[in-house]
Motif scaffolding. Structure first.
Motif, PDB file in Angstrom:
ATOM      1  N   LEU A  49      46.023  10.482  -4.306  1.00  9.58           N
ATOM      2  CA  LEU A  49      47.059   9.664  -3.666  1.00  9.58           C
ATOM      3  C   LEU A  49      47.973  10.585  -2.868  1.00  9.58           C
ATOM      4  O   LEU A  49      48.208  11.724  -3.272  1.00  9.58           O
ATOM      5  CB  LEU A  49      47.878   8.912  -4.720  1.00  9.58           C
ATOM      6  CG  LEU A  49      47.081   7.933  -5.572  1.00  9.58           C
ATOM      7  CD1 LEU A  49      47.983   7.297  -6.622  1.00  9.58           C
ATOM      8  CD2 LEU A  49      46.432   6.860  -4.718  1.00  9.58           C
ATOM      9  N   ARG A  58      43.897   1.106  -2.337  1.00  9.91           N
ATOM     10  CA  ARG A  58      43.908   1.840  -1.074  1.00  9.91           C
ATOM     11  C   ARG A  58      42.506   1.930  -0.478  1.00  9.91           C
ATOM     12  O   ARG A  58      42.323   1.830   0.731  1.00  9.91           O
ATOM     13  CB  ARG A  58      44.470   3.252  -1.323  1.00  9.91           C
ATOM     14  CG  ARG A  58      44.660   4.062  -0.070  1.00  9.91           C
ATOM     15  CD  ARG A  58      45.199   5.448  -0.356  1.00  9.91           C
ATOM     16  NE  ARG A  58      44.198   6.295  -1.011  1.00  9.91           N
ATOM     17  CZ  ARG A  58      44.332   7.599  -1.201  1.00  9.91           C
ATOM     18  NH1 ARG A  58      45.444   8.191  -0.821  1.00  9.91           N
ATOM     19  NH2 ARG A  58      43.401   8.306  -1.790  1.00  9.91           N
ATOM     20  N   ALA A  59      41.519   2.143  -1.363  1.00 11.73           N
ATOM     21  CA  ALA A  59      40.153   2.308  -0.863  1.00 11.73           C
ATOM     22  C   ALA A  59      39.548   0.974  -0.439  1.00 11.73           C
ATOM     23  O   ALA A  59      38.638   0.937   0.380  1.00 11.73           O
ATOM     24  CB  ALA A  59      39.293   2.973  -1.934  1.00 11.73           C
ATOM     25  N   PHE A  62      47.833   2.838   4.396  1.00  6.29           N
ATOM     26  CA  PHE A  62      47.385   3.936   5.258  1.00  6.29           C
ATOM     27  C   PHE A  62      46.145   3.585   6.084  1.00  6.29           C
ATOM     28  O   PHE A  62      46.112   3.780   7.299  1.00  6.29           O
ATOM     29  CB  PHE A  62      47.112   5.186   4.412  1.00  6.29           C
ATOM     30  CG  PHE A  62      46.886   6.434   5.218  1.00  6.29           C
ATOM     31  CD1 PHE A  62      47.953   7.200   5.645  1.00  6.29           C
ATOM     32  CD2 PHE A  62      45.607   6.842   5.553  1.00  6.29           C
ATOM     33  CE1 PHE A  62      47.758   8.345   6.397  1.00  6.29           C
ATOM     34  CE2 PHE A  62      45.397   7.985   6.314  1.00  6.29           C
ATOM     35  CZ  PHE A  62      46.476   8.737   6.727  1.00  6.29           C
ATOM     36  N   GLY A  63      45.142   3.043   5.409  1.00  4.12           N
ATOM     37  CA  GLY A  63      43.889   2.722   6.097  1.00  4.12           C
ATOM     38  C   GLY A  63      44.091   1.717   7.220  1.00  4.12           C
ATOM     39  O   GLY A  63      43.508   1.850   8.306  1.00  4.12           O
ATOM     40  N   ASN A 117      34.464   3.762   1.727  1.00  4.00           N
ATOM     41  CA  ASN A 117      35.697   4.367   1.219  1.00  4.00           C
ATOM     42  C   ASN A 117      35.485   4.897  -0.186  1.00  4.00           C
ATOM     43  O   ASN A 117      34.570   4.480  -0.890  1.00  4.00           O
ATOM     44  CB  ASN A 117      36.856   3.371   1.259  1.00  4.00           C
ATOM     45  CG  ASN A 117      37.370   3.162   2.676  1.00  4.00           C
ATOM     46  OD1 ASN A 117      37.327   2.054   3.194  1.00  4.00           O
ATOM     47  ND2 ASN A 117      37.802   4.214   3.319  1.00  4.00           N
ATOM     48  N   THR A 118      36.350   5.837  -0.549  1.00  6.42           N
ATOM     49  CA  THR A 118      36.142   6.575  -1.783  1.00  6.42           C
ATOM     50  C   THR A 118      37.349   6.462  -2.713  1.00  6.42           C
ATOM     51  O   THR A 118      38.480   6.521  -2.252  1.00  6.42           O
ATOM     52  CB  THR A 118      35.902   8.073  -1.469  1.00  6.42           C
ATOM     53  OG1 THR A 118      34.862   8.176  -0.504  1.00  6.42           O
ATOM     54  CG2 THR A 118      35.513   8.831  -2.722  1.00  6.42           C
TER      55      THR A 118
END
Lengths: 373, 284
Positions: free
Chosen positions: A88, A148-149, A100-101, A80-81
């Protein structure tokens, strides 16, 4: 022996026939913090995008966990990045961004709620779940991007200059936090940066890149103290580059040479031939500086300058608080920068403009490289 | 400074007078006329009648209006299906290709639409380009009846209004950070999920704006229906034009105009509310 996570073998990348990366071979081990360091346009971001799956290698091999990544799209990679501008989703709340992921991975909503709460806790953003990204400060957006990542527990986290948009103080703080996070999670981090301080402060190993090639791979200390060429030496911190020529070799790693016209003794594990041109590299803080008359008066002091004693004149002094820089003009006209620490015993600076001084160095602290161009 | 204020006042009052005389006053006259009986003249006749508005709901007029709305909706849908990928390609295309592609959209836009509609006749008529091509390829035995059908009107509307769909979509794509697409893929969303969860929501203002810009004119472009659709009045626009110019029933035409304007107003209001609810904030 630690496991290899990312492996690149002789990777090259062209854009419209223009070579952006050439001959990239690199192994990243599990749990490592690796930095890709170089000036803008050196290909470090392209390299990161190759690993992320946003670009494909023109030639060569890229493996993640031993699996060939050719034609594997980003969504199928355990990578992931954290993007440079965070990227965002502006139409989603902080909660939805972080979730989200997991939603894409079709996790149950209970599981998602738990994981998102934990992730936001980890980056100290609890309570901001329902905000939109536009209502957050730069530092907070940064934290959302990291949470998030990390939510899908990637094997590798890619960070593309994530701190460049933050102010100096916040950047320092985020450096520490990122490093702590990486230690705590044990996830491999690959960070792209053009900031040498940042790379050194955070990384286990640094990859110095220039013009699409890897110049040197090593620990921050190796890179700083033993640069393999002038580019690396100049890119990481200040350095004095003196010119010289080999006169003779005496023993395995000792040479007699003329440096800036002065006969000196050099130490190097590299092989040089008599008559060969070379560079002697000295970090400003590694230069030993004394008043000529003090050396003349003291036998022990002159012994310390036995292997190298380059005469010069103090030109200017720059005060920095804990240290001060002395600009010295050698007798042949070349300038050398010296960093001195304050002498605890005396309130005054030890040097004034116009002082006749001698330059030397501790045995083995000089870096000797073959002459470039 | 004082001159500046005077200049501003002149400018604003000039605009207000312009809008007032040429838009508000005529519209008020229209509104008043719509409540008159047939043959009534605004300056003499008195009284208020809702007869015209009731007639709008008579089966013949109402089904024409529904057909017109369906045709306009179909036009908007096809324009969206064609324009959306095109706008995406447009925003993704390189520095050299983009102005060229934009020019291809703009050239018809700048050409008189009557001329373009007559050009379509050459394509669609019995011995036109499309029919001769299909005949020569052996795909059909005898010419298709394209002209004077609702298909022809549909083609004409889509062709004329497509730029109005592409341009707002292009603007919406331009305002969107394309890296968000990569972020979506990075987090495990496949192409379809990325489209539905990221690209479509973020270009929604463009989708709505484009749909309005196509749907509303498609109700009223009577000359396209005249040229390509023949004698039948297919669009609300034809009906209104006929009331004014053919049947000389000014109050009925006025009532239909007012009804259409109100319908448009409601749609625009919905658009405004939707764009406000979708946060507006994310369009930096």
């Amino acid at each position: 022996m630690k496991k290899t996570v990312v492996e690149l073998i002789e990777v090259a990348k062209d854009f419209d026939g223009q070579r952006a990366l050439a001959d990239i071979s690199l192994t990243v081990t599990d749990g490592e913090f690796l930095s890709l360091l170089g000036p803008s346009g050196c290909g470090k971001t392209t390299l990161l995008r190759l690993i992320g799956g946003f670009e494909h290698c023109t030639s060569g091999l890229l493996r993640i966990d031993g699996q060939d990544m050719d034609r594997i799209p980003p969504e199928k990679r355990a990578v992931n990045t954290v993007f440079q501008n965070y990227a965002l989703f502006p139409h989603m709340t902080v909660y939805d961004n972080v979730a989200f992921g997991l939603r894409m991975a079709k996790r149950s909503s209970r599981e998602i709620r738990l994981a998102v709460t934990q992730a936001l806790d980890m980056v100290q953003l609890s309570g901001l779940e329902q905000r939109r990204p536009a209502a957050l400060s730069g530092g907070q957006q940064q934290r959302v991007a990291i949470a998030r990542a990390l939510i899908n527990k990637p094997r590798v986290l890619l960070l593309d200059e994530p701190l460049s948009a933050l102010d100096h103080r916040l950047r320092k703080q985020m450096q520490k936090e990122l490093k702590q996070l990486q230690r705590a999670l044990g996830i491999t981090f690959i960070l792209v940066t053009h900031d040498q301080d940042e790379a050194f402060a955070m990384s286990d190993r640094v990859v110095v890149m220039q013009a699409g090639r890897i110049e040197q791979i090593g620990t921050p200390m190796e890179i700083y103290e033993n640069p393999v060429n002038l580019f690396v030496a100049r890119f990481v911190g200040d350095i004095n580059i003196l010119d010289g020529v080999v006169v003779s070799r005496s023993g395995a790693d000792t040479y007699h040479a003329l440096v800036e016209g002065v006969a000196v003794t050099l130490h190097s594990r590299r092989d040089f031939l008599p008559g060969q041109q070379l560079h002697v590299l000295l970090r400003p803080e590694d230069v030993r500086l004394e008043q000529e008359r003090d050396i003349a008066e003291s036998r022990s002091l002159s012994a310390k300058f036995a292997q190298a004693r380059l005469p010069g004149t103090v030109q200017r002094i720059f005060y920095h608080g804990a240290t001060y820089d002395v600009e010295v003009m050698l007798d042949n006209g070349n300038q050398v920068q010296v960093t001195e620490f304050f002498d605890e015993d005396s309130a005054n600076l030890s040097f004034r403009p116009g002082d006749q001084v001698a330059l030397g160095w501790l045995q083995g602290w000089e870096v000797v490289l073959p002459h470039e161009g | 400074m004082k001159d500046n204020i005077l200049f501003r006042k002149l400018l604003i009052s000039g605009t207000l007078i312009w809008v007032g005389l040429l838009a508000v006053v005529p519209y008020l006259i229209l509104l008043r006329t719509s409540f008159l009986e047939r043959g009534g003249e605004i300056l003499q006749a008195a009284g208020w009648s809702l007869a015209n508005y009731t007639r709008l709901f008579s089966p013949a007029v109402f089904s024409m209006a529904v057909d017109s709305a369906l045709l306009a909706a179909g036009t908007a849908l096809l324009c969206l299906l064609v324009g959306y990928p095109f706008a995406y390609i447009l925003v993704r295309s390189g520095e050299k290709a983009q102005p060229l592609l934009l020019l291809l959209v703009m050239i018809p836009f700048w050409t008189n639409s009557l001329i373009r509609t007559y050009a379509l006749v050459i394509m669609l008529k019995a011995d036109g380009i499309i029919n001769s091509l299909l005949l020569r390829l052996g795909l059909i035995d005898q010419p298709l009846q394209l002209m004077y059908t609702s298909v022809a009107v549909f083609i004409g509307l889509v062709y004329t209004l497509l730029p109005f769909m592409i341009l707002p979509l292009f603007a919406a794509f331009k305002a969107m950070d394309l890296q968000l697409i990569e972020a979506g893929r990075d987090l495990g969303a496949g192409p379809l999920q990325t489209l539905l969860r990221i690209i479509v929501p973020l270009t929604m203002p463009g989708i709505i704006a484009g749909t309005m810009l196509v749907f509303l004119p498609a109700l009223g472009m009577f000359y396209i229906a005249d040229i390509l659709g023949g004698a039948r009045s297919m669009l609300l626009g034809n009906y209104i034009r006929d009331q004014f110019l053919v049947f000389r029933d000014l109050p009925m035409g006025a009532a239909a105009s007012v009804a259409m304007t109100v319908a448009m107003g409601i749609l625009l209001l919905l658009y405004y509310l939707a764009s406000r609810r979708s946060g507006g904030g994310h369009l930096k």
